[in-house]
Design a protein around this motif. Structure first.
Motif, PDB file in Angstrom:
ATOM      1  N   VAL A  60       0.825  -1.201   0.000  1.00 13.65           N
ATOM      2  CA  VAL A  60       0.000   0.000   0.000  1.00 13.65           C
ATOM      3  C   VAL A  60       0.863   1.256   0.000  1.00 13.65           C
ATOM      4  CG1 VAL A  60      -1.779   1.274   1.239  1.00 13.65           C
ATOM      5  CG2 VAL A  60      -1.834  -1.222   1.194  1.00 13.65           C
ATOM      6  N   VAL A  64       0.533   4.348  -2.629  1.00 18.00           N
ATOM      7  CA  VAL A  64       0.177   5.711  -2.235  1.00 18.00           C
ATOM      8  C   VAL A  64       1.211   6.709  -2.744  1.00 18.00           C
ATOM      9  CG1 VAL A  64      -0.130   7.252  -0.260  1.00 18.00           C
ATOM     10  CG2 VAL A  64      -1.140   4.958  -0.218  1.00 18.00           C
ATOM     11  N   GLU A  67       0.727   7.304  -6.292  1.00  9.70           N
ATOM     12  CA  GLU A  67      -0.617   7.772  -6.637  1.00  9.70           C
ATOM     13  C   GLU A  67      -1.312   6.787  -7.586  1.00  9.70           C
ATOM     14  OE1 GLU A  67      -0.406  11.732  -8.114  1.00  9.70           O
ATOM     15  OE2 GLU A  67       0.825  12.475  -6.434  1.00  9.70           O
ATOM     16  N   ARG A  69      -3.855   4.132  -9.184  1.00 10.61           N
ATOM     17  CA  ARG A  69      -5.309   4.069  -9.278  1.00 10.61           C
ATOM     18  C   ARG A  69      -5.706   3.240 -10.508  1.00 10.61           C
ATOM     19  NH1 ARG A  69      -3.108   8.864 -10.608  1.00 10.61           N
ATOM     20  NH2 ARG A  69      -3.662   9.816 -12.637  1.00 10.61           N
ATOM     21  N   ASN A 104      -5.455   2.794  -2.355  1.00  6.92           N
ATOM     22  CA  ASN A 104      -4.892   3.293  -1.097  1.00  6.92           C
ATOM     23  C   ASN A 104      -5.180   2.385   0.087  1.00  6.92           C
ATOM     24  OD1 ASN A 104      -7.619   3.754  -0.876  1.00  6.92           O
ATOM     25  ND2 ASN A 104      -7.448   5.987  -1.047  1.00  6.92           N
ATOM     26  N   ASN A 105      -5.652   1.155  -0.195  1.00  6.87           N
ATOM     27  CA  ASN A 105      -5.884   0.171   0.860  1.00  6.87           C
ATOM     28  C   ASN A 105      -5.439  -1.202   0.367  1.00  6.87           C
ATOM     29  OD1 ASN A 105      -7.285   1.629   3.098  1.00  6.87           O
ATOM     30  ND2 ASN A 105      -8.732   2.086   1.455  1.00  6.87           N
TER      31      ASN A 105
END
Length: 375
Positions: A60, A64, A67, A69, A104-105
């Motif tokens: 994680v 993060v 960034e 996604r 982010n998890n």
């Protein structure tokens, strides 16, 4: 001629591999985070109001920092962007995603809702290095992931691994295997007795029965693959490959049979060697005739049903096309099997009656007077 058989059947088998490729799956891999365009991650046909994309990542902190996604695009919208005459930049294309999911998890779910009808979605991995040609490698640590794409079942629970284009195939192969089993229980004994009697149709029935066994084996292997696939979204790749192999061998058997018949293998040509009763002359002229005759046999269901159904499937929506082709081809080939069996079994019975009548009925005329026949 043997090489021609293999080339034709491998071409048919390759096309079916492409058309039958499973799209819904459980995916495991890594996001590299390299620069340039977005990294394709998955392709799936969602349906219903409770479809889910589930992802689990191992790092994680790295996600993060980068960034990381996921961007989800409807297939039609993504293709429009690709084919657009406007000069969209990489960032502009990614900003038009219908859904964006930040990583982010460790474990995350994304619910895909308000889908009026089943449609294909593309999933891309994007981070801060995407669309940049020059970036520092110090932060480009790979992110391992496991992704599951799930559709709702009959009760609305998102636990179905099958995409919309594959839903129903598991049940279809189950019914097909069941049908083969029932037919085998009913007809196997009588067919075996016919084969034991011999005669001019003996070899052609053996070739046809061999093709049927491979066709049934392909259906059974597909059923086992989809049964496993329904549980984990991965399936049994070996069984899927075995199903395709059985299908190719079945195609070879049927092409061999049809070419042999086209070259004049009939009841009257049974004076050939009994070890190879299905054979033809290997001259260039006979080979050309065989190819032309087989190609022009357009009422034949076995070989031309595939391109025909592929053309017809273009009238349906994207998620329906694979099912139309797969189910349609199998049903057409099964019907052609029934027709050929009826044809050759009737010829075998005709030969048996003719042989019996030629021995028992007085068909000669005595010299000097006519013999009387009573029926």
């Amino acid at each position: 001629m043997g090489r021609l058989l293999w080339l034709l059947c491998l071409a048919v088998g390759s096309s079916r591999w492409w058309l039958r490729g499973a799209q819904g799956k459980t995916l495991r891999g890594r996001f590299s985070g390299a620069g340039g365009e977005a990294q394709p991650a998955a392709r799936f046909q969602f349906h219903g109001d409770h479809a889910v994309l589930y992802i689990r990542i191992n790092n994680v902190a790295a996600a993060v920092v980068k960034e990381a996604r996921l961007h989800l695009f409807q297939a039609q919208e993504w293709l429009k962007l690709q084919d657009s005459t406007e000069d969209h930049s990489c960032e502009e294309k990614l900003s038009k995603a219908q859904l964006i999911m930040p990583l982010n998890n460790t474990e995350q779910n994304l619910t895909v809702t308000q889908i009026p009808y089943p449609e294909t979605w593309y999933v891309f991995y994007v981070d801060k290095f995407t669309c940049k040609e020059n970036y520092e490698n110090s932060e480009s640590e790979d992110i391992r992931y496991e992704m599951m794409l799930l559709n709702p079942d009959a009760e609305g629970n998102p636990i179905d691994h099958f995409s919309a284009g594959e839903s129903g195939l598991h049940e279809f192969f189950f019914l097909l295997v069941l049908a083969y089993f029932i037919v085998a229980c009913i007809c196997a004994q009588s067919l075996w007795q016919t084969l034991k009697k011999g005669g001019p149709m003996h070899t052609v029935l053996k070739v046809l029965s061999t093709a049927l066994l491979f066709q049934a084996g392909s259906a059974f292997a597909n059923y086992l693959h989809f049964s496993s696939y329904a549980k984990d979204g991965i399936g049994a790749p070996f069984m899927g490959s075995l199903a395709e192999l059985c299908d190719i061998v079945c195609q070879i058997q049927m092409l061999y049979l049809l070419l042999s018949l086209c070259m004049g293998w009939t009841i009257g040509r049974m004076k050939k060697s009994q070890s190879r009763p299905l054979q033809w002359d290997s001259t260039p002229a006979s080979t050309g005739i065989a190819v032309v005759v087989v190609v022009t046999q357009g009422c034949i269901l076995w070989f031309l049903c595939h391109p025909g159904l592929a053309t017809i499937s273009m009238l349906f929506r994207d998620y329906q096309r694979e099912k139309v082709i797969t189910i349609g081809v199998i049903l057409c080939q099964s019907i052609s099997m029934v027709i050929l069996y009826r044809l050759f079994l009737s010829h075998s019975l005709y030969w048996e009656v003719s042989s019996l009548s030629s021995v028992t009925l007085p068909l000669t005329v005595a010299s000097g007077h006519k013999s009387r026949h009573y029926f």
